[in-house]
Design an enzyme around this catalytic site. Structure first.
Site, short mmCIF file in Angstrom:
data_model
loop_
_atom_site.label_atom_id
_atom_site.label_comp_id
_atom_site.label_asym_id
_atom_site.label_seq_id
_atom_site.Cartn_x
_atom_site.Cartn_y
_atom_site.Cartn_z
CB CYS A 2 -0.87 0.03 1.23
SG CYS A 2 -1.82 -1.46 1.48
NE ARG A 27 4.59 1.62 -0.93
CZ ARG A 27 5.20 1.83 0.24
NH1 ARG A 27 6.27 2.58 0.28
NH2 ARG A 27 4.76 1.28 1.34
CD1 TRP A 74 -0.05 -5.89 -3.26
CD2 TRP A 74 -0.12 -6.63 -1.16
NE1 TRP A 74 0.50 -7.14 -3.23
CE2 TRP A 74 0.47 -7.63 -1.97
CE3 TRP A 74 -0.28 -6.88 0.21
CZ2 TRP A 74 0.90 -8.84 -1.46
CZ3 TRP A 74 0.16 -8.10 0.71
CH2 TRP A 74 0.74 -9.06 -0.13
CG ASN A 100 0.44 2.29 3.67
OD1 ASN A 100 -0.58 2.23 2.99
ND2 ASN A 100 1.57 2.82 3.25
N GLY A 101 -0.69 -0.98 6.58
CA GLY A 101 -0.49 -1.84 7.75
C GLY A 101 -1.71 -2.70 7.97
CD GLU A 491 17.51 -13.13 -6.64
OE1 GLU A 491 16.95 -13.59 -5.64
OE2 GLU A 491 17.21 -12.05 -7.16
CE LYS A 495 15.26 -10.50 -9.29
NZ LYS A 495 14.71 -10.79 -7.95
CD GLU A 498 10.89 -11.62 -7.25
OE1 GLU A 498 10.76 -11.01 -6.19
OE2 GLU A 498 11.92 -11.54 -7.94
CG HIS A 514 18.81 -36.91 -2.37
ND1 HIS A 514 19.06 -38.22 -1.98
CD2 HIS A 514 20.03 -36.33 -2.50
CE1 HIS A 514 20.37 -38.40 -1.86
NE2 HIS A 514 20.98 -37.27 -2.18
CE LYS A 613 12.23 -2.30 -5.02
NZ LYS A 613 12.89 -3.29 -5.84
C1 G6P Z 1 9.58 -8.01 -1.68
C2 G6P Z 1 10.26 -7.52 -2.95
C3 G6P Z 1 11.52 -8.32 -3.18
C4 G6P Z 1 12.43 -8.21 -1.98
C5 G6P Z 1 11.71 -8.64 -0.69
C6 G6P Z 1 12.52 -8.27 0.55
O1 G6P Z 1 9.11 -9.31 -1.83
O2 G6P Z 1 9.38 -7.68 -4.05
O3 G6P Z 1 12.19 -7.85 -4.32
O4 G6P Z 1 13.53 -9.04 -2.17
O5 G6P Z 1 10.47 -7.94 -0.57
O6 G6P Z 1 12.57 -6.88 0.63
P1 G6P Z 1 13.69 -6.08 1.39
O7 G6P Z 1 13.28 -4.64 1.23
O8 G6P Z 1 13.64 -6.50 2.82
O9 G6P Z 1 14.98 -6.39 0.74
#
Ligand code: G6P
Length: 618
Positions: A2, A27, A74, A100-101, A491, A495, A498, A514, A613
């Site tokens: 949010c 965000r 969100w 927010n929250g 990672e 990606k 995501e 395994h 984000k």
């Molecule tokens: C969200 C973002 C990711 C990020 C994660 C942790 O899921 O979309 O890209 O890696 O949060 O965020 P931070 O700000 O703690 O690195």
């Protein structure tokens, strides 16, 4: 996650709110809305499910009032819909709130307020937790409390972490903002005869660089030319704004098709900026200035625990390797959301390193809080946002200098965090006598080659595009790595999930037999991260096992590695790197493969569905 914006001043608030929300789009959100109030107390609330363009399309007449608040939502409580979008009004229609929250006790509060609604023959307008806030405020006003006291009372009744903005029909020239706990930040921007409000700096930067970050417990009354804050029982004060140094141009996309692509290309620069002045030779020093942990403290450390979430967790996993190998001290990593609910055996001699690009991730903040309350172990945060909540909680910070990252999927902040972790390993190793001058020099010289490793990795963009064309239709990928490349396999898979919405698993290659090997057939491509290094032979054995199941193999290895290229279906060459530096040579390829896959699928790469984000809710 949010976003909040607000405005009070001599201009029409509506367009400013919409433009502010556009700057917060990165965000991630599923609905949006604004509320604008004019001098006569005429209030317009407009909100829509979907993208901001849906809200804009629904606004047939932009109100011209000079005070307003806006929100990108969100969904947490209640699905994305017009009625669940913020702002939310009290049943009386006088009090308007965005939040927010999460209001953790909203059920309890709803039950308490139900009687009042029933008596007035009114019903709840949404399924959200937020709606109890305007209702609580409104009830207290009806009972004779001044507005500000009513807001303070309502905040006091909420359980959880919340940032809110409020406007009231009876005070058309004022907005309020309040912060409780760490549900992300909330910042006031000081203009000339006007004030701005936002949950994130980027929304303020086109207007002002003079800002005040609300602290936990602050309630701010914001007029066009005056901000007054009350904090707990202390007398009201006028905060002194600070100047931020962020270039609004840096957040524009430039010639790139997506912010993510731009940010992948910015990685060599982000890394150079992050290590500038922190990796010195002749004489060698790592993190010499601008670092708040003294050598004495570092010498007293017996163990390091690195925590984070998402991409930052993968950086933490790599950091663990470096701290063990370079600093010669036991190190572990852990997912912050799990760690915060465990009772592990830490002590004051454990250094906790939190990696968080935003500095506002609720689980990482929760874990830091857990550490402080339970063990009082020293805490260091690695983050891209100076002044973020994590920096306030930690004993020391390393601010990575990546500039604003707009793409929801982290890229350049991953590399910046890696650089900081590597420097930290060098600093700890040197302080503890594990690295002598020459060894420290060697380590730092290697780090200084990392921007060029990244640069050469980025040059594989075309090759990644070709491979993405071949596998654009695949529904599954297995990504294999070993040693320090294993976190990168994770990672890579993250990606793919995501931004490409493709199912991908990152696995330690030794673990493949395994379980995951049962999945493999001609339709299940495998990406193998196999640069030359101590575990190369083990990787090639795993590749052979994959090939025996007829699964197509895409290998990422050292440029010119004919042996590897001959073994697999598709090969991507990256510059050979010293064994501990492969994360820098491989990262761009891992990111670009996911980016190109998403591109072939025509997806919303910078704002992937359901993601945010800055994750400020549990
Ligand atoms: C969200 C973002 C990711 C990020 C994660 C942790 O899921 O979309 O890209 O890696 O949060 O965020 P931070 O700000 O703690 O690195």
């Amino acid at each position: 996650m949010c976003g909040i914006v607000g405005y009070v001043g001599h201009q029409a608030a509506g367009p400013i709110l919409i433009e502010g929300l556009q700057r917060l789009e990165y965000r991630g959100y599923d609905s949006s809305g604004i509320a604008v109030i004019d001098r006569d107390g005429v209030l317009d609330v407009m909100k829509r499910e979907g993208k901001l363009r849906d809200l804009q399309a629904a606004i047939t007449r932009m109100p011209n009032g000079g005070t307003g608040i806006g929100h990108t939502r969100w969904a947490t409580h209640g699905q994305p819909s017009d009625r669940n979008a913020h702002p939310h009004a009290s049943s009386s229609g006088d009090v308007i709130v965005v939040q927010n929250g999460i209001v953790e006790n909203y059920r309890e509060l709803r039950a308490e307020l139900q009687e009042r609604l029933d008596a007035e023959g009114r019903t709840w307008q949404s399924e959200t937790d937020t709606e109890v806030i305007p209702e609580l405020i409104s009830r207290e006003i009806s009972a004779g409390k001044p507005l500000e006291d009513a807001i303070a009372y309502a905040i006091g009744r909420l359980r959880g972490a919340n940032a809110i903005a409020v406007v009231h029909r009876g005070s058309p020239d004022r907005m309020y903002a309040a912060r409780k706990g760490s549900a992300g930040g909330i910042v006031i921007g000081y203009g000339d005869g006007e004030m701005f409000l936002a949950s994130d700096l980027p929304a303020l930067l086109p207007h002002t660089t003079s800002v005040y970050h609300l602290e936990d417990g602050d309630i701010a009354a914001i007029d066009a030319d005056l901000v007054q804050v009350r904090r707990g029982g202390s007398p009201t004060f006028q905060p002194t704004p600070t100047q931020v140094d962020l270039d609004p141009v840096a957040i524009a996309r430039g010639p790139y098709r997506h912010f993510m692509l731009k940010e992948i290309h910015e990685q060599p620069r982000a890394l150079s900026d992050t290590i500038r002045g922190r990796a010195r030779l002749d004489p060698a020093s790592a993190l010499a200035d601008d670092f708040d942990l003294a050598d004495d403290t570092l010498r007293g450390i017996e163990r390091v625990l690195v925590i984070g979430m998402g991409t930052s967790l993968h950086a933490a996993m790599i950091g663990r390797w470096w701290i063990e190998q370079i600093a010669g001290i036991p190190a572990d990593f852990e997912n912050a959301s799990e760690f915060r609910f465990r009772a592990p055996l830490l002590g004051p001699s454990t250094l906790v390193v939190a990696v968080t690009q935003s500095g506002e991730t609720i689980d990482t903040l929760g874990a830091m809080n857990h550490v402080r309350e339970r063990w009082g172990a020293p805490q260091l945060v690695i983050t891209n946002v100076d002044g973020s909540e994590a920096t306030r909680q930690a004993d020391a910070s390393i601010i990575i200098r990546c500039g604003p990252e707009v793409g929801v999927a982290s890229t350049k902040t991953f590399v910046g965090s890696l650089a900081a972790l590597y420097l930290l390993a060098c600093r700890i190793g040197h302080a503890r006598g594990q690295l002598n001058e020459q060894e420290l020099t060697d380590r730092l010289e290697q780090l200084l080659t990392a921007p060029s490793l990244l640069e050469r990795g980025i040059r594989q963009a075309e090759r990644c595009a070709e491979i993405a064309q071949v596998f654009g239709g695949a529904s599954n990928f297995l990504v294999l790595g070993r040693g320090i490349e294993y976190p990168l396999a994770m990672e890579a898979a993250l990606k793919c999930k995501e931004i490409s919405y493709v199912h991908a698993e990152g696995y330690a290659a030794g673990e493949m037999k395994h379980g995951p090997i049962a999945l493999l057939d001609q339709g299940f491509p495998v990406i193998a991260l196999a640069p030359r290094g101590p575990l190369f032979d083990k990787m090639t054995s795993a590749i052979q096992q994959v090939r025996a199941r007829r699964a197509p193999v895409i290998a990422v290895g050292d440029e010119g590695d004919q042996e590897l290229a001959g073994l697999v279906d598709h090969f991507i060459g990256v510059p050979p790197a010293p064994p501990l530096l492969t994360p820098f040579s491989l990262t761009p390829v891992v990111q670009l493969l996911a980016y190109q896959l998403a591109l072939t699928r025509g997806l919303d790469i910078d704002q992937p569905r359901n993601l945010a984000k800055t994750v400020t809710v549990e």
